[in-house]
Motif scaffolding. Structure first.
Motif, PDB file in Angstrom:
ATOM      1  N   ALA A 124      -4.725  -1.753 -61.761  1.00 46.04           N
ATOM      2  CA  ALA A 124      -4.767  -1.957 -63.213  1.00 46.04           C
ATOM      3  C   ALA A 124      -6.210  -2.077 -63.699  1.00 46.04           C
ATOM      4  CB  ALA A 124      -3.969  -3.213 -63.586  1.00 46.04           C
ATOM      5  N   ARG A 125      -7.025  -2.748 -62.903  1.00 47.90           N
ATOM      6  CA  ARG A 125      -8.449  -2.898 -63.256  1.00 47.90           C
ATOM      7  C   ARG A 125      -9.135  -1.536 -63.324  1.00 47.90           C
ATOM      8  NH1 ARG A 125      -9.046  -6.960 -59.518  1.00 47.90           N
ATOM      9  NH2 ARG A 125      -8.625  -8.714 -60.865  1.00 47.90           N
ATOM     10  N   LEU A 126      -8.658  -0.608 -62.496  1.00 52.72           N
ATOM     11  CA  LEU A 126      -9.248   0.737 -62.493  1.00 52.72           C
ATOM     12  C   LEU A 126      -8.706   1.590 -63.645  1.00 52.72           C
ATOM     13  CD1 LEU A 126      -9.160   1.406 -58.619  1.00 52.72           C
ATOM     14  CD2 LEU A 126     -11.195   1.003 -60.031  1.00 52.72           C
ATOM     15  N   GLY A 127      -7.743   1.037 -64.379  1.00 53.24           N
ATOM     16  CA  GLY A 127      -7.266   1.726 -65.582  1.00 53.24           C
ATOM     17  C   GLY A 127      -5.898   2.358 -65.459  1.00 53.24           C
ATOM     18  N   ALA A 128      -5.259   2.224 -64.276  1.00 54.25           N
ATOM     19  CA  ALA A 128      -3.948   2.859 -64.076  1.00 54.25           C
ATOM     20  C   ALA A 128      -2.832   2.047 -64.733  1.00 54.25           C
ATOM     21  CB  ALA A 128      -3.676   2.996 -62.574  1.00 54.25           C
ATOM     22  N   GLN A 129      -1.690   2.746 -64.976  1.00 54.61           N
ATOM     23  CA  GLN A 129      -0.441   2.055 -65.379  1.00 54.61           C
ATOM     24  C   GLN A 129       0.213   1.618 -64.089  1.00 54.61           C
ATOM     25  OE1 GLN A 129       0.476   2.135 -68.591  1.00 54.61           O
ATOM     26  NE2 GLN A 129      -0.718   3.831 -69.398  1.00 54.61           N
ATOM     27  N   VAL A 130       0.577   0.335 -63.981  1.00 58.00           N
ATOM     28  CA  VAL A 130       1.027  -0.160 -62.679  1.00 58.00           C
ATOM     29  C   VAL A 130       2.318  -0.961 -62.739  1.00 58.00           C
ATOM     30  CG1 VAL A 130       0.299  -1.302 -60.552  1.00 58.00           C
ATOM     31  CG2 VAL A 130      -1.421  -0.483 -62.158  1.00 58.00           C
ATOM     32  N   PRO A 131       3.432  -0.376 -62.270  1.00 59.09           N
ATOM     33  CA  PRO A 131       4.559  -1.212 -61.912  1.00 59.09           C
ATOM     34  C   PRO A 131       4.345  -1.756 -60.495  1.00 59.09           C
ATOM     35  CG  PRO A 131       5.234   1.081 -62.225  1.00 59.09           C
ATOM     36  CD  PRO A 131       3.740   1.047 -62.168  1.00 59.09           C
ATOM     37  N   ALA A 132       4.830  -2.971 -60.253  1.00 63.46           N
ATOM     38  CA  ALA A 132       4.723  -3.578 -58.929  1.00 63.46           C
ATOM     39  C   ALA A 132       6.079  -4.169 -58.574  1.00 63.46           C
ATOM     40  CB  ALA A 132       3.658  -4.671 -58.944  1.00 63.46           C
ATOM     41  N   VAL A 133       6.449  -4.066 -57.300  1.00 63.20           N
ATOM     42  CA  VAL A 133       7.789  -4.450 -56.871  1.00 63.20           C
ATOM     43  C   VAL A 133       7.724  -5.389 -55.672  1.00 63.20           C
ATOM     44  CG1 VAL A 133       9.917  -3.544 -55.831  1.00 63.20           C
ATOM     45  CG2 VAL A 133       8.788  -2.262 -57.651  1.00 63.20           C
ATOM     46  N   ASP A 134       8.572  -6.411 -55.700  1.00 67.78           N
ATOM     47  CA  ASP A 134       8.745  -7.262 -54.521  1.00 67.78           C
ATOM     48  C   ASP A 134      10.174  -7.776 -54.504  1.00 67.78           C
ATOM     49  OD1 ASP A 134       6.453  -8.774 -52.561  1.00 67.78           O
ATOM     50  OD2 ASP A 134       8.462  -9.643 -52.583  1.00 67.78           O
ATOM     51  N   ILE A 135      10.697  -7.982 -53.314  1.00 65.43           N
ATOM     52  CA  ILE A 135      12.077  -8.452 -53.177  1.00 65.43           C
ATOM     53  C   ILE A 135      12.186  -9.957 -53.403  1.00 65.43           C
ATOM     54  CG2 ILE A 135      12.088  -8.981 -50.694  1.00 65.43           C
ATOM     55  CD1 ILE A 135      14.737  -7.219 -50.668  1.00 65.43           C
ATOM     56  N   SER A 136      11.060 -10.657 -53.314  1.00 65.41           N
ATOM     57  CA  SER A 136      11.059 -12.123 -53.427  1.00 65.41           C
ATOM     58  C   SER A 136      10.840 -12.574 -54.877  1.00 65.41           C
ATOM     59  CB  SER A 136       9.946 -12.678 -52.529  1.00 65.41           C
ATOM     60  OG  SER A 136       9.449 -13.879 -53.042  1.00 65.41           O
ATOM     61  N   ARG A 137      11.701 -13.499 -55.304  1.00 67.21           N
ATOM     62  CA  ARG A 137      11.564 -14.026 -56.662  1.00 67.21           C
ATOM     63  C   ARG A 137      10.222 -14.756 -56.829  1.00 67.21           C
ATOM     64  NH1 ARG A 137      15.593 -15.116 -60.234  1.00 67.21           N
ATOM     65  NH2 ARG A 137      17.136 -14.876 -58.579  1.00 67.21           N
ATOM     66  N   ARG A 138       9.849 -15.524 -55.783  1.00 70.59           N
ATOM     67  CA  ARG A 138       8.579 -16.255 -55.866  1.00 70.59           C
ATOM     68  C   ARG A 138       7.401 -15.293 -55.966  1.00 70.59           C
ATOM     69  NH1 ARG A 138       9.128 -21.243 -51.553  1.00 70.59           N
ATOM     70  NH2 ARG A 138      10.933 -22.169 -52.522  1.00 70.59           N
ATOM     71  N   ALA A 139       7.462 -14.218 -55.191  1.00 71.87           N
ATOM     72  CA  ALA A 139       6.381 -13.234 -55.247  1.00 71.87           C
ATOM     73  C   ALA A 139       6.303 -12.622 -56.645  1.00 71.87           C
ATOM     74  CB  ALA A 139       6.592 -12.146 -54.197  1.00 71.87           C
ATOM     75  N   MET A 140       7.470 -12.305 -57.212  1.00 72.32           N
ATOM     76  CA  MET A 140       7.489 -11.708 -58.556  1.00 72.32           C
ATOM     77  C   MET A 140       6.822 -12.642 -59.567  1.00 72.32           C
ATOM     78  SD  MET A 140      10.803 -10.838 -60.875  1.00 72.32           S
ATOM     79  CE  MET A 140      11.146 -12.576 -61.110  1.00 72.32           C
ATOM     80  N   ILE A 141       7.182 -13.920 -59.494  1.00 74.76           N
ATOM     81  CA  ILE A 141       6.601 -14.891 -60.433  1.00 74.76           C
ATOM     82  C   ILE A 141       5.097 -14.999 -60.209  1.00 74.76           C
ATOM     83  CG2 ILE A 141       6.542 -17.340 -61.040  1.00 74.76           C
ATOM     84  CD1 ILE A 141       9.603 -17.353 -60.356  1.00 74.76           C
ATOM     85  N   SER A 142       4.694 -15.058 -58.938  1.00 76.34           N
ATOM     86  CA  SER A 142       3.274 -15.187 -58.598  1.00 76.34           C
ATOM     87  C   SER A 142       2.478 -13.968 -59.093  1.00 76.34           C
ATOM     88  CB  SER A 142       3.170 -15.353 -57.076  1.00 76.34           C
ATOM     89  OG  SER A 142       1.918 -15.012 -56.625  1.00 76.34           O
ATOM     90  N   ALA A 143       3.033 -12.778 -58.864  1.00 79.84           N
ATOM     91  CA  ALA A 143       2.320 -11.561 -59.286  1.00 79.84           C
ATOM     92  C   ALA A 143       2.203 -11.502 -60.811  1.00 79.84           C
ATOM     93  CB  ALA A 143       3.030 -10.323 -58.753  1.00 79.84           C
ATOM     94  N   ARG A 144       3.279 -11.903 -61.497  1.00 84.09           N
ATOM     95  CA  ARG A 144       3.238 -11.910 -62.978  1.00 84.09           C
ATOM     96  C   ARG A 144       2.172 -12.890 -63.479  1.00 84.09           C
ATOM     97  NH1 ARG A 144       9.631 -11.709 -64.596  1.00 84.09           N
ATOM     98  NH2 ARG A 144       9.843  -9.476 -64.248  1.00 84.09           N
ATOM     99  N   LEU A 145       2.173 -14.075 -62.886  1.00 80.05           N
ATOM    100  CA  LEU A 145       1.231 -15.116 -63.303  1.00 80.05           C
ATOM    101  C   LEU A 145      -0.206 -14.672 -63.036  1.00 80.05           C
ATOM    102  CD1 LEU A 145       1.151 -18.028 -64.367  1.00 80.05           C
ATOM    103  CD2 LEU A 145       1.201 -18.807 -62.000  1.00 80.05           C
ATOM    104  N   ASN A 146      -0.447 -14.143 -61.845  1.00 79.97           N
ATOM    105  CA  ASN A 146      -1.812 -13.732 -61.493  1.00 79.97           C
ATOM    106  C   ASN A 146      -2.319 -12.608 -62.408  1.00 79.97           C
ATOM    107  OD1 ASN A 146      -2.164 -15.570 -59.433  1.00 79.97           O
ATOM    108  ND2 ASN A 146      -1.241 -14.226 -57.887  1.00 79.97           N
TER     109      ASN A 146
END
Ligand SMILES: C[S@@+](CC[C@H](N)C(=O)[O-])C[C@H]1O[C@@H](n2cnc3c(N)ncnc32)[C@H](O)[C@@H]1O
Length: 147
Positions: free
Chosen positions: A27-49
């Motif tokens: 995303a920092r390089l300018g791309a459109q980025v979906p990101a996927v993880d099976i873990s709910r905690r990971a999803m929350i962490s990635a969203r927050l970060n």
């Protein structure tokens, strides 16, 4: 990712995103980025970060490509679980899901390699972290030009 020319206008999918570090870099390089993880905690962490970094990353919970059906990308990036473990079955719950990848460590790698051609646009690129323990010449042996 920088060396491969990821930049504005490109669609980059981060599979097994965990904290979302690869997604944020794309995303920092300018791309459109979906990101996927099976873990709910990971999803929350990635969203927050991503939010704390002020970056647009669309984080979804799901198993590999099932979270982004019917979509094609310019680049796939992934640092999936690839550590060999005694149990041939992949763990369904718990912290082991972050690293345990079955007896040869290829439980996730093979699935990503099998599905990647169908998820990439023509000329697309797969950047995949793996280890010497996984048979480094095997990952995408069936791809055209990678015999
Ligand atoms: C090695 S960690 C990812 C590290 C992160 N990509 C990085 O570069 O720092 C592996 C992640 O894969 C996720 N994972 C495991 N099985 C998965 C699956 N079937 N689909 C999507 N994510 C999965 C785990 O929840 C974990 O967050």
């Amino acid at each position: 990712m920088r060396r491969e020319g990821i930049g504005p206008g490109m669609d980059v999918l981060d599979l097994c995103t965990a904290s979302g570090v690869l997604a944020r870099q794309a995303a920092r390089l300018g791309a459109q980025v979906p990101a996927v993880d099976i873990s709910r905690r990971a999803m929350i962490s990635a969203r927050l970060n991503a939010s704390l970094a002020g970056l647009m990353v669309s984080v979804r919970r799901g198993g590999l490509f099932s979270a982004v059906p019917e979509r094609r990308f310019d680049v796939l990036v992934s640092n999936p679980p690839y550590v060999p473990a005694p149990d041939p079955n992949l763990p369904r719950w718990g912290a082991r899901r972050a690293w345990d990848a079955g007896c040869d460590g290829r439980g996730l790698l093979d699935r990503i390699c099998d599905s990647a051609p169908g998820a990439l646009r023509s000329g697309g690129l797969l950047l995949l972290v793996h280890s010497e323990l996984n048979g480094p010449h095997r990952p995408c042996a069936d791809w055209p030009g990678h015999g």
